[in-house]
Design a protein around this motif. Structure first.
Motif, PDB file in Angstrom:
ATOM      1  N   THR A  34       0.829  -1.206   0.000  1.00 37.07           N
ATOM      2  CA  THR A  34       0.000   0.000   0.000  1.00 37.07           C
ATOM      3  C   THR A  34       0.863   1.255   0.000  1.00 37.07           C
ATOM      4  OG1 THR A  34      -1.762  -1.150   1.165  1.00 37.07           O
ATOM      5  CG2 THR A  34      -1.803   1.247   1.245  1.00 37.07           C
ATOM      6  N   LEU A  35       1.888   1.274   0.842  1.00 42.57           N
ATOM      7  CA  LEU A  35       2.764   2.448   0.900  1.00 42.57           C
ATOM      8  C   LEU A  35       3.502   2.667  -0.417  1.00 42.57           C
ATOM      9  CD1 LEU A  35       4.247   2.119   4.496  1.00 42.57           C
ATOM     10  CD2 LEU A  35       2.559   3.771   3.688  1.00 42.57           C
ATOM     11  N   ALA A  36       3.905   1.581  -1.058  1.00 40.79           N
ATOM     12  CA  ALA A  36       4.653   1.701  -2.315  1.00 40.79           C
ATOM     13  C   ALA A  36       3.761   2.179  -3.454  1.00 40.79           C
ATOM     14  CB  ALA A  36       5.292   0.371  -2.679  1.00 40.79           C
ATOM     15  N   THR A  37       2.499   1.808  -3.451  1.00 42.78           N
ATOM     16  CA  THR A  37       1.602   2.197  -4.546  1.00 42.78           C
ATOM     17  C   THR A  37       0.846   3.480  -4.248  1.00 42.78           C
ATOM     18  OG1 THR A  37      -0.144   0.783  -3.645  1.00 42.78           O
ATOM     19  CG2 THR A  37       1.313  -0.181  -5.321  1.00 42.78           C
ATOM     20  N   ALA A  38       0.964   4.016  -3.038  1.00 34.37           N
ATOM     21  CA  ALA A  38       0.237   5.230  -2.679  1.00 34.37           C
ATOM     22  C   ALA A  38       0.794   6.465  -3.379  1.00 34.37           C
ATOM     23  CB  ALA A  38       0.252   5.433  -1.169  1.00 34.37           C
ATOM     24  N   ARG A  39       2.092   6.450  -3.655  1.00 38.65           N
ATOM     25  CA  ARG A  39       2.711   7.586  -4.336  1.00 38.65           C
ATOM     26  C   ARG A  39       2.478   7.506  -5.825  1.00 38.65           C
ATOM     27  NH1 ARG A  39       8.556   9.323  -3.240  1.00 38.65           N
ATOM     28  NH2 ARG A  39       8.967   7.603  -4.636  1.00 38.65           N
ATOM     29  N   ARG A  40       2.401   8.641  -6.441  1.00 38.24           N
ATOM     30  CA  ARG A  40       2.309   8.667  -7.896  1.00 38.24           C
ATOM     31  C   ARG A  40       3.696   8.457  -8.476  1.00 38.24           C
ATOM     32  NH1 ARG A  40      -1.712  13.753  -8.905  1.00 38.24           N
ATOM     33  NH2 ARG A  40      -3.506  12.771  -7.934  1.00 38.24           N
ATOM     34  N   GLY A  41       3.748   7.784  -9.561  1.00 41.80           N
ATOM     35  CA  GLY A  41       5.032   7.545 -10.208  1.00 41.80           C
ATOM     36  C   GLY A  41       5.684   6.290  -9.677  1.00 41.80           C
ATOM     37  N   GLN A  42       6.981   6.249  -9.793  1.00 42.07           N
ATOM     38  CA  GLN A  42       7.743   5.067  -9.423  1.00 42.07           C
ATOM     39  C   GLN A  42       7.974   5.008  -7.919  1.00 42.07           C
ATOM     40  OE1 GLN A  42      11.334   4.805 -11.628  1.00 42.07           O
ATOM     41  NE2 GLN A  42      11.822   2.735 -10.942  1.00 42.07           N
ATOM     42  N   ALA A  53      13.242   3.587  -3.724  1.00 38.01           N
ATOM     43  CA  ALA A  53      14.076   2.404  -3.497  1.00 38.01           C
ATOM     44  C   ALA A  53      13.812   1.788  -2.130  1.00 38.01           C
ATOM     45  CB  ALA A  53      15.550   2.775  -3.639  1.00 38.01           C
ATOM     46  N   GLY A  54      13.602   2.613  -1.118  1.00 33.60           N
ATOM     47  CA  GLY A  54      13.319   2.102   0.222  1.00 33.60           C
ATOM     48  C   GLY A  54      12.012   1.339   0.270  1.00 33.60           C
ATOM     49  N   GLU A  55      11.020   1.823  -0.474  1.00 34.15           N
ATOM     50  CA  GLU A  55       9.732   1.134  -0.502  1.00 34.15           C
ATOM     51  C   GLU A  55       9.850  -0.209  -1.212  1.00 34.15           C
ATOM     52  OE1 GLU A  55       7.593   4.202  -2.436  1.00 34.15           O
ATOM     53  OE2 GLU A  55       7.110   5.251  -0.570  1.00 34.15           O
ATOM     54  N   THR A  56      10.624  -0.261  -2.286  1.00 32.66           N
ATOM     55  CA  THR A  56      10.836  -1.518  -3.002  1.00 32.66           C
ATOM     56  C   THR A  56      11.573  -2.514  -2.113  1.00 32.66           C
ATOM     57  OG1 THR A  56      10.951  -0.286  -5.078  1.00 32.66           O
ATOM     58  CG2 THR A  56      11.790  -2.526  -5.103  1.00 32.66           C
ATOM     59  N   ALA A  57      12.556  -2.039  -1.383  1.00 33.50           N
ATOM     60  CA  ALA A  57      13.281  -2.911  -0.461  1.00 33.50           C
ATOM     61  C   ALA A  57      12.366  -3.403   0.661  1.00 33.50           C
ATOM     62  CB  ALA A  57      14.485  -2.178   0.123  1.00 33.50           C
ATOM     63  N   ALA A  58      11.469  -2.541   1.124  1.00 30.72           N
ATOM     64  CA  ALA A  58      10.531  -2.937   2.179  1.00 30.72           C
ATOM     65  C   ALA A  58       9.591  -4.033   1.691  1.00 30.72           C
ATOM     66  CB  ALA A  58       9.740  -1.730   2.662  1.00 30.72           C
ATOM     67  N   ILE A  59       9.153  -3.924   0.440  1.00 31.65           N
ATOM     68  CA  ILE A  59       8.280  -4.956  -0.125  1.00 31.65           C
ATOM     69  C   ILE A  59       9.022  -6.285  -0.183  1.00 31.65           C
ATOM     70  CG2 ILE A  59       7.105  -5.733  -2.227  1.00 31.65           C
ATOM     71  CD1 ILE A  59       6.382  -2.807  -2.749  1.00 31.65           C
ATOM     72  N   ARG A  60      10.255  -6.255  -0.676  1.00 29.20           N
ATOM     73  CA  ARG A  60      11.058  -7.484  -0.751  1.00 29.20           C
ATOM     74  C   ARG A  60      11.251  -8.101   0.628  1.00 29.20           C
ATOM     75  NH1 ARG A  60      14.425  -4.908  -4.437  1.00 29.20           N
ATOM     76  NH2 ARG A  60      15.875  -4.442  -2.763  1.00 29.20           N
TER      77      ARG A  60
END
Length: 132
Positions: A29-37, A40-47
């Motif tokens: 949710t946090l990674a997709t809440a922002r517009r655009g890409q 890197a921290g959010e992608t790492a958190a998902i992983r």
């Protein structure tokens, strides 16, 4: 003189799966809440949350972790300076430290590592303990 104590308690098995799944949902949710890409921290958190959920599903347990930092001072006039040093060291270690106000004696006893378990001495209504 500084003392650092790591405290951990395992979650019950029935809680661990729900926590791991909720963490994955929150990270997505946090990674997709922002517009655009995503950052890197959010992608790492998902992983990281996905890996934790997979490991938990494979049988690994989850634990609550805390770090307690105490400072022993011989000169009470320099207490503010000691607090600032600990805050800076915590930030450089990427630890989110919170000061203990009003229960310094209990926190100090727990940080000694002599078997004082704070969770055994907390008086909380059952409604909070059960997460309601």
């Amino acid at each position: 003189r500084k003392r650092v104590t790591v405290v951990y308690r395992p979650y019950a098995a029935y809680e661990a799966a729900a926590i791991a799944d909720a963490d994955v949902r929150t990270a997505n949710t946090l990674a997709t809440a922002r517009r655009g890409q995503a950052a890197a921290g959010e992608t790492a958190a998902i992983r990281a949350t996905r890996q934790t959920a997979e490991e938990q599903a494979a049988g690994a347990g989850l634990v609550r972790q805390s770090v307690m930092v105490t400072v022993t001072m011989s000169d009470p006039k320099r207490l503010g300076q000691a607090a600032e040093i600990v805050d800076q060291l915590g930030a450089s270690s990427r630890l989110q430290l919170r000061r203990c106000f009003g229960s310094q004696d209990s926190a100090f006893a727990a940080a000694l590592g002599v078997g004082v378990v704070l969770a055994k001495h907390v008086a909380m209504p059952d409604v909070f303990r059960n997460g309601l």
